[in-house]
Design a protein around this motif. Structure first.
Motif, short mmCIF file in Angstrom:
data_model
loop_
_atom_site.label_atom_id
_atom_site.label_comp_id
_atom_site.label_asym_id
_atom_site.label_seq_id
_atom_site.Cartn_x
_atom_site.Cartn_y
_atom_site.Cartn_z
N ARG A 178 0.83 -1.20 0.00
CA ARG A 178 0.00 0.00 0.00
C ARG A 178 0.87 1.26 0.00
NH1 ARG A 178 -4.93 -2.30 3.87
NH2 ARG A 178 -5.32 -4.11 2.54
N SER A 179 1.45 1.61 1.15
CA SER A 179 2.25 2.84 1.21
C SER A 179 3.40 2.82 0.22
CB SER A 179 2.79 3.05 2.63
OG SER A 179 1.75 3.33 3.53
N TYR A 180 4.11 1.66 0.15
CA TYR A 180 5.27 1.64 -0.74
C TYR A 180 4.85 1.65 -2.21
CZ TYR A 180 9.46 0.31 -3.20
OH TYR A 180 10.50 0.30 -4.08
N LYS A 181 3.91 0.80 -2.57
CA LYS A 181 3.52 0.73 -3.98
C LYS A 181 2.83 2.00 -4.47
CE LYS A 181 3.38 -4.23 -4.85
NZ LYS A 181 2.57 -5.37 -5.36
N LEU A 182 2.12 2.68 -3.56
CA LEU A 182 1.43 3.90 -3.95
C LEU A 182 2.34 5.11 -3.99
CD1 LEU A 182 -1.98 3.68 -2.03
CD2 LEU A 182 -1.66 3.69 -4.51
N ALA A 183 3.26 5.18 -3.01
CA ALA A 183 4.04 6.42 -2.88
C ALA A 183 5.50 6.20 -2.53
CB ALA A 183 3.40 7.31 -1.81
N GLY A 184 5.97 4.96 -2.51
CA GLY A 184 7.38 4.72 -2.19
C GLY A 184 7.72 5.01 -0.74
N LEU A 185 6.74 4.89 0.16
CA LEU A 185 6.95 5.21 1.57
C LEU A 185 7.02 3.94 2.42
CD1 LEU A 185 4.40 8.16 1.91
CD2 LEU A 185 6.89 8.32 1.60
N TYR A 186 7.80 4.00 3.49
CA TYR A 186 7.97 2.89 4.41
C TYR A 186 7.56 3.34 5.82
CZ TYR A 186 10.90 0.65 0.82
OH TYR A 186 11.37 0.08 -0.33
N PRO A 187 6.27 3.25 6.17
CA PRO A 187 5.82 3.79 7.45
C PRO A 187 6.45 3.11 8.67
CG PRO A 187 4.08 2.51 6.40
CD PRO A 187 5.15 2.71 5.38
N LEU A 188 6.69 1.80 8.61
CA LEU A 188 7.31 1.13 9.76
C LEU A 188 8.78 1.52 9.91
CD1 LEU A 188 5.72 -2.45 9.82
CD2 LEU A 188 4.82 -0.24 10.61
N TYR A 189 9.43 1.75 8.80
CA TYR A 189 10.82 2.25 8.85
C TYR A 189 10.85 3.63 9.49
CZ TYR A 189 15.50 3.63 7.26
OH TYR A 189 16.82 4.06 7.19
N ASP A 190 9.89 4.49 9.10
CA ASP A 190 9.80 5.82 9.72
C ASP A 190 9.60 5.69 11.23
OD1 ASP A 190 9.99 6.87 7.18
OD2 ASP A 190 7.84 7.27 6.98
N ALA A 191 8.75 4.76 11.65
CA ALA A 191 8.49 4.57 13.08
C ALA A 191 9.77 4.11 13.79
CB ALA A 191 7.37 3.55 13.29
N CYS A 192 10.55 3.25 13.14
CA CYS A 192 11.80 2.79 13.73
C CYS A 192 12.81 3.94 13.85
CB CYS A 192 12.41 1.67 12.89
SG CYS A 192 11.53 0.09 13.02
N ILE A 193 12.84 4.82 12.86
CA ILE A 193 13.72 6.00 12.94
C ILE A 193 13.34 6.86 14.14
CG2 ILE A 193 14.35 8.16 11.80
CD1 ILE A 193 14.12 6.71 9.12
N ILE A 194 12.05 7.10 14.31
CA ILE A 194 11.57 7.91 15.44
C ILE A 194 11.96 7.28 16.77
CG2 ILE A 194 9.49 8.73 16.64
CD1 ILE A 194 8.19 8.97 13.83
N ALA A 195 11.89 5.93 16.85
CA ALA A 195 12.21 5.21 18.08
C ALA A 195 13.71 5.00 18.27
CB ALA A 195 11.50 3.86 18.10
N GLY A 196 14.51 5.38 17.28
CA GLY A 196 15.96 5.24 17.39
C GLY A 196 16.47 3.84 17.16
N ILE A 197 15.70 3.01 16.42
CA ILE A 197 16.12 1.63 16.18
C ILE A 197 16.05 1.29 14.70
CG2 ILE A 197 15.50 0.80 18.49
CD1 ILE A 197 12.90 -0.31 17.28
N LYS A 198 16.40 2.23 13.84
CA LYS A 198 16.27 1.99 12.40
C LYS A 198 17.14 0.84 11.92
CE LYS A 198 19.68 5.40 10.83
NZ LYS A 198 19.88 6.58 9.96
N GLU A 199 18.23 0.51 12.64
CA GLU A 199 19.10 -0.59 12.24
C GLU A 199 18.45 -1.94 12.47
OE1 GLU A 199 19.69 -0.12 16.58
OE2 GLU A 199 19.51 1.28 14.88
#
Length: 261
Positions: free
Chosen positions: A112-133
């Motif tokens: 949905r998010s990726y195919k429609l707009a190239g977005l990764y919402p769970l990755y964004d959430a991980c960045i916010i939480a400081g655990i993107k790795e």
């Protein structure tokens, strides 16, 4: 900013050596934003994880309902917007940032998010939480160090897991069958909790022997009440059962535990 890490980069996570064992909660198919999302069930499991320092978790996709125009989910009945769902999941990860070992996407995020707009919402959430790795877009190999070995107190016992949102699961064939070197496989997607261990014969060319290698293979269910899409499509109700893995430090020993909340 560093690019998103590849699925082929394993997640290495060593827990404190003073823990003689850890409990690893398999979490997927929350579908926050769905009218059927069981907020109380999620809150109880989250609190259970936080109640003991040796409890950890993995998120295996579909954290969000993420209904978008053209998707199977109904944009008119979801209880919050995709943006609000992403913010909610980021808050959960912030609370669980030191307990979360891995996060991967499910079809509700990827298709949905990726195919429609190239977005990764769970990755964004991980960045916010400081655990993107600890995020991977499709699948993840995790290598977890636990306790100390009985025969070598300077070393930890390591467990390797393979995480994927959607898996093949038939009597003759399972996704777990084409992954070597892992102690457990966790998947979800169909909301049907099950514990179906697999095994294969392994030949060691150095020791010249043949051993049986068992793999815990777990689908940990969902956080949805029965209703909506499932009823409209004639699906039967699924059990509320969830699963966690107990990983021992002194020796290589793994136990699958099913539970209800």
């Amino acid at each position: 900013m560093r690019p998103m890490l590849s699925d082929y980069t394993p997640i290495l996570f060593n827990t404190p050596k003073e823990f003689s064992y850890i409990e690893l909660y398999a979490l997927h198919d929350l579908h926050m934003g769905s009218a059927q999302f069981n907020k109380e069930k999620w809150g109880a499991v989250k609190q259970e994880i936080l109640d003991a320092p040796n409890r950890y978790c993995i998120f295996v996709g579909d954290a969000m309902e993420n209904a978008t125009p053209g998707s199977k989910s109904d944009v008119f009945t979801q209880t919050s917007t995709p943006q609000e769902q992403r913010e909610w999941f980021a808050e959960q990860l912030c609370d669980l940032s030191d307990r979360t070992i891995a996060v991967i996407d499910g079809n509700h995020e990827r298709n949905r998010s990726y195919k429609l707009a190239g977005l990764y919402p769970l990755y964004d959430a991980c960045i916010i939480a400081g655990i993107k790795e600890r995020y991977r877009p499709h699948f993840a190999f995790i290598d977890i160090g636990v306790g100390t070995r009985a025969k070598d107190p300077n070393a930890q016992t390591h467990y390797v897991g393979y995480l994927v949102h959607k898996a093949k699961d038939t009597k003759a064939y399972s996704t777990a069958d084409f992954v070597d070197g892992v102690d457990f496989t966790v998947w979800g997607h169909d909301h049907s909790p099950k514990d179906q261990p697999r095994a294969k014969l392994v030949y060691n060319p150095i020791l010249k022997n043949i051993t049986l290698k068992s793999t815990e293979t777990v689908n940990a269910g969902s956080f949805l009440d029965y209703g909506g899409y499932a009823v409209d499509n004639g699906y039967r109700p699924n059990s509320d059962k969830l699963y966690k893995l107990v990983l021992v430090g002194a020796e290589k020993k793994i136990q699958t535990v099913g539970f209800y909340v």
